[in-house]
Enzyme design. Structure first.
Site, PDB file in Angstrom:
ATOM      1  N   LEU A 395       0.819  -1.212   0.000  1.00 51.84           N
ATOM      2  CA  LEU A 395       0.000   0.000   0.000  1.00 51.84           C
ATOM      3  C   LEU A 395       0.846   1.252   0.000  1.00 51.84           C
ATOM      4  O   LEU A 395       0.396   2.300  -0.456  1.00 51.84           O
ATOM      5  CB  LEU A 395      -0.927   0.009   1.222  1.00 51.84           C
ATOM      6  CG  LEU A 395      -1.941  -1.138   1.293  1.00 51.84           C
ATOM      7  CD1 LEU A 395      -2.727  -1.050   2.581  1.00 51.84           C
ATOM      8  CD2 LEU A 395      -2.852  -1.139   0.081  1.00 51.84           C
ATOM      9  N   GLY A 396       2.011   1.185   0.517  1.00 53.56           N
ATOM     10  CA  GLY A 396       2.856   2.360   0.531  1.00 53.56           C
ATOM     11  C   GLY A 396       4.080   2.134   1.378  1.00 53.56           C
ATOM     12  O   GLY A 396       4.224   1.123   2.073  1.00 53.56           O
ATOM     13  N   GLU A 397       4.945   3.116   1.329  1.00 51.97           N
ATOM     14  CA  GLU A 397       6.180   3.074   2.106  1.00 51.97           C
ATOM     15  C   GLU A 397       6.357   4.413   2.781  1.00 51.97           C
ATOM     16  O   GLU A 397       6.192   5.465   2.165  1.00 51.97           O
ATOM     17  CB  GLU A 397       7.376   2.769   1.207  1.00 51.97           C
ATOM     18  CG  GLU A 397       8.693   2.716   1.949  1.00 51.97           C
ATOM     19  CD  GLU A 397       9.861   2.462   1.012  1.00 51.97           C
ATOM     20  OE1 GLU A 397      11.006   2.427   1.500  1.00 51.97           O
ATOM     21  OE2 GLU A 397       9.622   2.307  -0.196  1.00 51.97           O
ATOM     22  N   GLY A 399       8.366   6.531   6.384  1.00 54.94           N
ATOM     23  CA  GLY A 399       9.569   6.594   7.192  1.00 54.94           C
ATOM     24  C   GLY A 399       9.643   5.481   8.210  1.00 54.94           C
ATOM     25  O   GLY A 399      10.730   5.087   8.640  1.00 54.94           O
ATOM     26  N   PHE A 400       8.501   4.931   8.621  1.00 58.88           N
ATOM     27  CA  PHE A 400       8.503   3.870   9.621  1.00 58.88           C
ATOM     28  C   PHE A 400       8.643   2.494   9.005  1.00 58.88           C
ATOM     29  O   PHE A 400       9.015   1.553   9.684  1.00 58.88           O
ATOM     30  CB  PHE A 400       7.208   3.912  10.443  1.00 58.88           C
ATOM     31  CG  PHE A 400       7.069   5.174  11.228  1.00 58.88           C
ATOM     32  CD1 PHE A 400       8.161   5.764  11.830  1.00 58.88           C
ATOM     33  CD2 PHE A 400       5.834   5.783  11.354  1.00 58.88           C
ATOM     34  CE1 PHE A 400       8.030   6.922  12.558  1.00 58.88           C
ATOM     35  CE2 PHE A 400       5.704   6.939  12.086  1.00 58.88           C
ATOM     36  CZ  PHE A 400       6.795   7.526  12.688  1.00 58.88           C
ATOM     37  N   GLY A 401       8.282   2.352   7.746  1.00 59.19           N
ATOM     38  CA  GLY A 401       8.364   1.035   7.130  1.00 59.19           C
ATOM     39  C   GLY A 401       7.357   0.893   6.008  1.00 59.19           C
ATOM     40  O   GLY A 401       6.832   1.868   5.477  1.00 59.19           O
ATOM     41  N   TYR A 402       7.090  -0.347   5.679  1.00 54.84           N
ATOM     42  CA  TYR A 402       6.194  -0.667   4.573  1.00 54.84           C
ATOM     43  C   TYR A 402       4.810  -1.039   5.113  1.00 54.84           C
ATOM     44  O   TYR A 402       4.680  -1.641   6.180  1.00 54.84           O
ATOM     45  CB  TYR A 402       6.752  -1.818   3.755  1.00 54.84           C
ATOM     46  CG  TYR A 402       8.088  -1.516   3.134  1.00 54.84           C
ATOM     47  CD1 TYR A 402       8.171  -0.858   1.913  1.00 54.84           C
ATOM     48  CD2 TYR A 402       9.262  -1.878   3.782  1.00 54.84           C
ATOM     49  CE1 TYR A 402       9.401  -0.572   1.338  1.00 54.84           C
ATOM     50  CE2 TYR A 402      10.489  -1.598   3.217  1.00 54.84           C
ATOM     51  CZ  TYR A 402      10.555  -0.940   1.995  1.00 54.84           C
ATOM     52  OH  TYR A 402      11.781  -0.643   1.436  1.00 54.84           O
ATOM     53  N   VAL A 403       3.812  -0.711   4.288  1.00 56.11           N
ATOM     54  CA  VAL A 403       2.433  -1.022   4.655  1.00 56.11           C
ATOM     55  C   VAL A 403       1.857  -1.932   3.586  1.00 56.11           C
ATOM     56  O   VAL A 403       1.903  -1.608   2.383  1.00 56.11           O
ATOM     57  CB  VAL A 403       1.581   0.248   4.796  1.00 56.11           C
ATOM     58  CG1 VAL A 403       0.155  -0.124   5.180  1.00 56.11           C
ATOM     59  CG2 VAL A 403       2.189   1.182   5.816  1.00 56.11           C
ATOM     60  N   ASP A 513       2.783  13.876  14.453  1.00 58.43           N
ATOM     61  CA  ASP A 513       2.948  13.791  12.992  1.00 58.43           C
ATOM     62  C   ASP A 513       1.596  13.997  12.305  1.00 58.43           C
ATOM     63  O   ASP A 513       1.209  13.230  11.429  1.00 58.43           O
ATOM     64  CB  ASP A 513       3.547  12.446  12.599  1.00 58.43           C
ATOM     65  CG  ASP A 513       4.090  12.460  11.172  1.00 58.43           C
ATOM     66  OD1 ASP A 513       4.302  13.566  10.635  1.00 58.43           O
ATOM     67  OD2 ASP A 513       4.299  11.380  10.611  1.00 58.43           O
TER      68      ASP A 513
END
Length: 731
Positions: A395-397, A399-403, A513
């Protein structure tokens, strides 16, 4: 035939003349040696010597019957009354002719006594002077099997042996009268009547008709015979039994055999014991009742304590399950919000698109009743749900990681965020933060469904939100335009969710954030704030990020100036970021846009002077998104512009609280002319989040100049010191 112990064979025509023993025998109840009597009947075999019984029971037992060989005359029974104490002399064998006198068998040697056995019948009255002519010999009431020879009635009594005290004497068999002409062989033992007028007081036998007086009688006598009342063992009727009375002065004090005396009350000890046992039973009953009452009281207290504890726990559980209802009412939007409990949402097959950084998800049907223990997933389960974390489910990337999008076994769609290795705290801190976030449930907050810890891997599982992010609809989807009413609804919903984190959660949760990419939209385009609290997990990250990626200290263009310069984080930092989101909704521009081909400009710096003109009454046309084509409500636009201007104030203490922003957006209050200083809070790494202390109300320059007073944020985050980042924030 043996005579009874209470009778001895003697001629019935015995003269009354006899010699009396000395008077000193009365006190010690032992008879002195008697002088030889007048001619006795034909000699009888003297009884064998028997041990002298103790004096106490001697009178109660008749002398041992000896076998009478040939009694010359019918004997007259003159037995000593039972229960009379007379020390019998040792048995002597003296042949003598029959005597006309009747001698009491008490002078004959008695049988030995056994202390363990009961004494002979104590039923004879005191043998004092009795009218002559009535000779009554009471045989013993017990019928032992042993028989002893009758007493030689003609032998004079020898000197008495030394006195002995003994216990009750066992019963002996009644003597058998060898002479048939015995007038009353089996009559009860009563004092006999004899010719002598003056019986001696001593207990020794004399030819006189008076029996020796009783001295001591046992307190209680056990009668072994259990025949009919008043009947002796041989069938004869016994006279009434009375107590033994000692003669004190003279033989004249006699008791008629016809007037029996009452027995010594045997029941006195029993009565006393009965009363004692009754008192014991009563006392025991009182004690048992008291113990029962105490036990019932303890049970009642325990029941009440358990009930109160259960009520308290259930009340606390209810409050923890429904915080948003009460707290939202405090926020002024109870009518539109409802409490959310983590559950597994039903499968929703809607497109999920993430852009611009930390992706989140939204599901119109909120997961319900899923607590953290049940939200613990295995890595294999999540890998299978996401197809092995394949690219087609990416679904996306951020700063915390991949979704990745995933589907659980029950068909529930989730968004699985796989955190970058090294960008988190220890496992204990991670689980503590996840546990805190999992208890936050609100209509306008994305719910955390669960998590996974597998070695150095950390994964967060969120509910899936189908309508993408606000950033996508504002800046990327150029084919469609969000209408004004929808923009206003999104702004109000996001403000309510953020107000809940700030004012209704304990401890206060600071998002850190807030941006358009972290505001997700459900199928009805209701806003849901996501990724709140993740900054706590990544406070120790040393990873380098570009200025366009989401990072723990916030996204450039959204960070408050004091936070970027000093690293301090407060609830007013989130307010500043939310003001930037309002500017995006009004203008349709991103937080940072290109001023020209070589320069980027901050949306805040560009919009601040325009906001001043719009609020002062001038036109909004040069500020509002041109794609709206002036299809907006001027009042609502003015309220939103006023809220944006208040939120992006340079001084944190001048920014309003989120609850005030909600009311202003809903038109309840106006922020145009109100200088909302507010009260902000800051946390130190060593402080308890519950100990809220005002920091910014006294010195507004502290944040304007970026000076530090020694306090750091709760998360200990220091902003990046790169010049490019500062230039982007301050431009």
């Amino acid at each position: 035939m043996s005579l009874s112990p209470s009778s001895s064979p003697a001629p019935a025509t015995s003269p009354p003349a006899m010699s009396l023993p000395p008077a000193d025998s009365v006190p010690d109840t032992s008879s002195p040696p008697a002088p030889p009597l007048s001619p006795l009947p034909p000699p009888l075999s003297s009884p064998p010597p028997l041990p002298s019984p103790p004096p106490l029971s001697a009178p109660t037992a008749s002398p041992p019957p000896l076998p009478v060989e040939s009694p010359p005359s019918p004997p007259i029974e003159s037995p000593p009354p039972p229960l009379l104490e007379s020390p019998p002399p040792p048995p002597l064998e003296s042949p003598s002719p029959p005597s006309p006198h009747v001698s009491a068998p008490s002078g004959s040697p008695p049988l030995p006594f056994l202390p363990a056995k009961p004494s002979p019948p104590p039923s004879s009255p005191p043998s004092e002077t009795v009218p002559p002519g009535n000779t009554i010999s009471p045989p013993p009431r017990s019928l032992p099997s042993e028989s002893t020879p009758p007493v030689n009635t003609a032998s004079p009594p020898p000197p008495s042996p030394p006195r002995r005290r003994s216990g009750p004497k066992p019963s002996f068999p009644p003597p058998i009268n060898s002479s048939p002409p015995n007038p009353s062989p089996n009559t009860p033992s009563l004092p006999e009547t004899s010719p002598p007028p003056k019986p001696p007081l001593s207990t020794t036998p004399f030819p006189s008709s008076s029996t020796p007086p009783p001295k001591k009688s046992p307190a209680a006598v056990t009668l072994p015979f259990f025949g009919p009342a008043g009947q002796l063992p041989d069938g004869t009727v016994a006279p009434p039994i009375g107590p033994v009375i000692e003669p004190k002065t003279s033989p004249a004090e006699s008791i008629s055999p016809g007037t029996p005396q009452p027995l010594v009350p045997k029941s006195l000890p029993v009565t006393t014991s009965y009363h004692r046992s009754s008192a014991g039973f009563l006392f025991g009953g009182v004690i048992v009742g008291a113990l029962l009452l105490i036990l019932l009281g303890l049970l009642f207290v325990f029941y009440r304590a358990t009930r109160n504890r259960n009520n308290n726990s259930s009340s606390a559980h209810h409050q923890s399950k429904t915080p948003s209802k009460v707290q939202h009412h405090r926020g002024g939007n109870a009518g539109t919000n409802q409490a959310h409990v983590i559950t597994m949402p039903p499968p929703i097959h809607a497109k999920y698109i993430s852009s611009g950084g930390c992706d989140t998800k939204e599901n119109n049907s909120v997961a319900k009743n899923i607590s953290m223990p049940s939200g613990m997933f295995s890595y294999e389960e999540l890998s299978k749900a996401t197809g092995g974390f394949s690219e087609e489910n990416l679904l996306g990337e951020g700063g915390f990681g991949y979704v990745h999008k995933g589907v659980l076994k029950n068909g529930t769609e989730v968004a699985v965020k796989q955190l970058k290795i090294g960008s988190y705290q220890g496992e204990r801190e991670f689980q503590a933060e996840v546990d805190t976030i999992s208890r936050v449930h609100h209509k306008h907050l994305v719910s955390l469904v669960g998590y996974c810890v597998n070695g150095d891997k950390r994964l967060l599982v969120y509910e899936f939100v189908p309508k993408d992010t606000l950033e996508f609809h504002l800046h990327e989807n150029r084919g469609s335009v969000l209408e004004w009413e929808m923009r206003l609804r999104i702004a109000v919903g996001a403000a309510k969710g953020l107000a809940y984190l700030h004012e209704d959660c304990s401890p206060t949760i600071i998002h850190r954030d807030i941006k358009a990419a972290n505001i997700l939209l459900d199928s009805k385009f209701e806003a849901k704030v996501s990724d709140f609290g993740l900054a706590k997990f990544f406070s120790d990250t040393n990873s380098s990020f570009t200025h366009i990626s989401t990072r723990v200290v916030g996204t450039f263009g959204y960070m408050a100036p004091e936070y970027a310069s000093s690293g301090k984080v407060t609830d007013k930092s989130d307010v500043y970021s939310f003001g930037v989101v309002l500017l995006e909704l009004i203008t349709g521009r991103p937080s940072i846009f290109a001023k020209d081909s070589s320069t980027n400009q901050s949306l805040v710096d560009w919009a601040r002077p325009l906001l001043t003109k719009a609020i002062s009454g001038e036109s909004f046309d040069f500020l509002v998104d041109s794609r709206l084509e002036k299809n907006y409500d001027t009042t609502q636009m003015a309220n939103m512009a006023a809220c944006a201007a208040a939120c992006i104030r340079q001084s944190a203490w001048l920014r309003p609280r989120m609850s005030q922003v909600v009311r202003a957006l809903e038109g309840e209050v106006a922020l145009r002319k109100v200088e909302e200083t507010g009260n902000s809070v800051t946390y130190s790494s060593s402080e308890n989040p519950n100990d809220i202390t005002p920091r910014y109300g006294t010195n507004k320059r502290r944040f304007d100049t970026g000076s530090s007073d020694g306090y750091t944020s709760e998360y200990g985050v220091n902003p990046s010191q790169s010049s490019s980042e500062h230039q982007q924030v301050n431009t």
